[in-house]
Design an enzyme around this catalytic site. Structure first.
Site, PDB file in Angstrom:
ATOM      1  CB  SER A 107      -6.853   2.264  16.333  1.00  0.00           C
ATOM      2  OG  SER A 107      -6.556   1.838  17.662  1.00  0.00           O
ATOM      3  CE  LYS A 129      -4.329   2.323  13.195  1.00  0.00           C
ATOM      4  NZ  LYS A 129      -4.586   1.613  11.978  1.00  0.00           N
ATOM      5  CB  VAL A 184      -0.985   0.323   1.269  1.00  0.00           C
ATOM      6  CG1 VAL A 184      -2.092  -1.051   0.900  1.00  0.00           C
ATOM      7  CG2 VAL A 184      -0.102  -0.117   2.530  1.00  0.00           C
ATOM      8  CE1 TYR A 222      -1.605   0.085  15.075  1.00  0.00           C
ATOM      9  CE2 TYR A 222      -2.823   1.110  16.900  1.00  0.00           C
ATOM     10  CZ  TYR A 222      -2.782   0.534  15.983  1.00  0.00           C
ATOM     11  OH  TYR A 222      -4.023  -0.389  15.378  1.00  0.00           O
ATOM     12  CB  ALA A 243       1.794   9.814  15.783  1.00  0.00           C
ATOM     13  CG  ASN A 301      -8.085  -3.538   7.315  1.00  0.00           C
ATOM     14  OD1 ASN A 301      -8.656  -3.320   8.303  1.00  0.00           O
ATOM     15  ND2 ASN A 301      -7.247  -4.645   6.900  1.00  0.00           N
TER      16      ASN A 301
HETATM   17  P1  NAD Z   1      -3.166  -8.291  11.080  1.00  0.00           P
HETATM   18  O1  NAD Z   1      -1.728  -8.149  11.044  1.00  0.00           O
HETATM   19  O2  NAD Z   1      -4.041  -9.505  11.132  1.00  0.00           O
HETATM   20  O3  NAD Z   1      -3.562  -7.901   9.313  1.00  0.00           O
HETATM   21  C1  NAD Z   1      -2.918  -6.771   8.739  1.00  0.00           C
HETATM   22  C2  NAD Z   1      -2.642  -7.108   7.242  1.00  0.00           C
HETATM   23  O4  NAD Z   1      -2.069  -6.015   6.535  1.00  0.00           O
HETATM   24  C3  NAD Z   1      -1.627  -8.424   7.160  1.00  0.00           C
HETATM   25  O5  NAD Z   1      -2.290  -9.235   6.295  1.00  0.00           O
HETATM   26  C4  NAD Z   1      -0.441  -7.563   6.420  1.00  0.00           C
HETATM   27  O6  NAD Z   1       0.159  -8.479   5.601  1.00  0.00           O
HETATM   28  C5  NAD Z   1      -1.219  -6.348   5.498  1.00  0.00           C
HETATM   29  N1  NAD Z   1      -0.262  -5.355   5.538  1.00  0.00           N
HETATM   30  C6  NAD Z   1       0.535  -4.861   6.438  1.00  0.00           C
HETATM   31  N2  NAD Z   1       1.481  -3.927   5.627  1.00  0.00           N
HETATM   32  C7  NAD Z   1       0.978  -4.004   4.360  1.00  0.00           C
HETATM   33  C8  NAD Z   1       1.447  -3.214   3.323  1.00  0.00           C
HETATM   34  N3  NAD Z   1       2.272  -2.103   3.460  1.00  0.00           N
HETATM   35  N4  NAD Z   1       0.678  -3.229   2.162  1.00  0.00           N
HETATM   36  C9  NAD Z   1      -0.172  -4.225   2.087  1.00  0.00           C
HETATM   37  N5  NAD Z   1      -0.683  -5.101   3.023  1.00  0.00           N
HETATM   38  C10 NAD Z   1      -0.280  -4.775   4.381  1.00  0.00           C
HETATM   39  O7  NAD Z   1      -3.748  -6.932  11.826  1.00  0.00           O
HETATM   40  P2  NAD Z   1      -5.233  -6.515  12.057  1.00  0.00           P
HETATM   41  O8  NAD Z   1      -5.438  -6.531  13.464  1.00  0.00           O
HETATM   42  O9  NAD Z   1      -6.359  -7.246  11.278  1.00  0.00           O
HETATM   43  O10 NAD Z   1      -5.192  -5.098  11.511  1.00  0.00           O
HETATM   44  C11 NAD Z   1      -6.004  -4.538  10.313  1.00  0.00           C
HETATM   45  C12 NAD Z   1      -6.196  -2.996  10.899  1.00  0.00           C
HETATM   46  O11 NAD Z   1      -6.838  -2.819  11.959  1.00  0.00           O
HETATM   47  C13 NAD Z   1      -4.913  -2.147  11.025  1.00  0.00           C
HETATM   48  O12 NAD Z   1      -4.866  -1.125  10.304  1.00  0.00           O
HETATM   49  C14 NAD Z   1      -4.860  -2.129  12.607  1.00  0.00           C
HETATM   50  O13 NAD Z   1      -4.095  -0.947  12.689  1.00  0.00           O
HETATM   51  C15 NAD Z   1      -6.270  -1.717  13.047  1.00  0.00           C
HETATM   52  N6  NAD Z   1      -6.466  -2.252  14.140  1.00  0.00           N
HETATM   53  C16 NAD Z   1      -6.219  -3.384  14.901  1.00  0.00           C
HETATM   54  C17 NAD Z   1      -6.804  -3.706  16.134  1.00  0.00           C
HETATM   55  C18 NAD Z   1      -6.513  -5.049  16.824  1.00  0.00           C
HETATM   56  O14 NAD Z   1      -6.443  -5.052  18.116  1.00  0.00           O
HETATM   57  N7  NAD Z   1      -5.922  -6.005  16.162  1.00  0.00           N
HETATM   58  C19 NAD Z   1      -7.233  -2.492  16.909  1.00  0.00           C
HETATM   59  C20 NAD Z   1      -7.732  -1.264  16.280  1.00  0.00           C
HETATM   60  C21 NAD Z   1      -7.182  -0.984  14.932  1.00  0.00           C
END
Ligand code: NAD
Length: 258
Positions: free
Chosen positions: A140, A157, A61, A153, A155, A87
């Site tokens: 988040s 979000k 991305v 992280y 900053a 995402n």
């Molecule tokens: P995850 O690690 O399970 O999935 C994230 C996915 O993003 C992975 O498949 C990874 O390969 C992909 N990714 C990472 N860098 C990338 C890049 N440069 N280009 C393309 N793909 C890339 O994490 P998740 O928990 O499903 O997180 C998804 C989103 O939700 C994130 O933005 C995260 O900040 C947010 N989030 C997660 C939580 C949590 O508690 N898990 C809480 C709040 C927000």
């Protein structure tokens, strides 16, 4: 009921966690999905049983040229784009500000902020061609609270709130709604890293401590975040734009009751 019947969605970070749950639910709700992720093998394996209305595409991305190509692929395969779900995100390395590694900060900002901006920029022109649609950014609870030892992280979000507000205003004349979903602690592979850090090497202890940081003493399931995304992407949310939609079990208000 198929709330996204005939719609075309582009979802980043689709190989795991929230992005994978969203991909599955969007397909179930009638959408066709271009599923983007940087991990080729993980993407293939994750989408093996999702059906025929999903096309995997390996992309970083943070690379604007690759993202432009991915959006063109979606438009070519499915005839256009109605919905973008920026995402993909990373948590980065935890450390107090006094020890913060600047290369970690730069990397987290690059993926979590620049990657989202690139996704919106590349998708929006296609959505405009369709006469409108919507963008749902995965932010988040870290967009409104200060997570200790997670300055990068946090900053990143906070920055997404600014991007969402500007995009909601600028894209409204094109009939594009823009919102963020703001999850708290979601039970995904990302959480395994946090549990270990918080529990000082003991993931079970970390898990217990983290769950106590919510009113409900439970993690959010990725499928629950996907539900909120479907609502915001559907016609039921026709008047929702410029909003932050919390799904955090009350974590934004501090620790839960014992
Ligand atoms: P995850 O690690 O399970 O999935 C994230 C996915 O993003 C992975 O498949 C990874 O390969 C992909 N990714 C990472 N860098 C990338 C890049 N440069 N280009 C393309 N793909 C890339 O994490 P998740 O928990 O499903 O997180 C998804 C989103 O939700 C994130 O933005 C995260 O900040 C947010 N989030 C997660 C939580 C949590 O508690 N898990 C809480 C709040 C927000």
């Amino acid at each position: 009921m198929t709330r996204l019947s005939g719609k075309v969605a582009v979802i980043t970070g689709a190989a795991s966690g929230i992005g994978l749950a969203a991909t599955k639910l969007f397909v179930e709700e009638g959408a066709s999905v271009l599923a983007l992720d940087v991990g080729a093998e993980a993407l293939q394996a994750a989408l093996a049983d999702v059906g025929t209305r999903v096309t995997p595409f390996v992309v970083d991305v943070t690379d604007e040229a690759q993202m432009r190509q991915a959006m063109a692929k979606a438009a070519e395969t499915y005839g256009g784009i109605d919905i973008a779900i920026p995402n993909a995100g990373i948590f980065g390395v935890q450390a107090p500000i006094l020890n913060a590694a600047i290369d970690n900060f730069d990397r987290v900002m690059r993926v979590n902020v620049t990657g989202v901006l690139i996704t919106i920029k590349c998708a929006a022109s296609h959505i405009i061609e369709r006469g409108g649609g919507c963008i749902v950014i995965t932010s988040s609870v870290g967009a409104i609270i200060g997570n200790p030892e997670a300055v990068a992280y946090t900053a990143s979000k906070h920055a997404l709130t600014g991007i969402m507000k500007v995009a909601a205003r600028e894209l409204a004349p094109h009939n594009i709604r823009v919102n963020t979903v703001n999850p708290g602690l979601v039970d995904t592979p990302m959480m395994r890293i946090v549990e270990k850090e918080v529990g000082l090497g003991d993931p079970m202890k970390g898990r217990e401590m983290l769950q106590k940081a919510t009113f409900l003493h439970r993690f959010v399931r990725p499928e629950e975040v996907a539900e909120l995304m479907v609502f915001l992407a559907s016609d039921a949310a026709i008047n929702c734009t410029g909003g932050m939609y919390m799904i955090d079990g009350g974590m934004q208000y501090g620790g839960g009751a014992e």
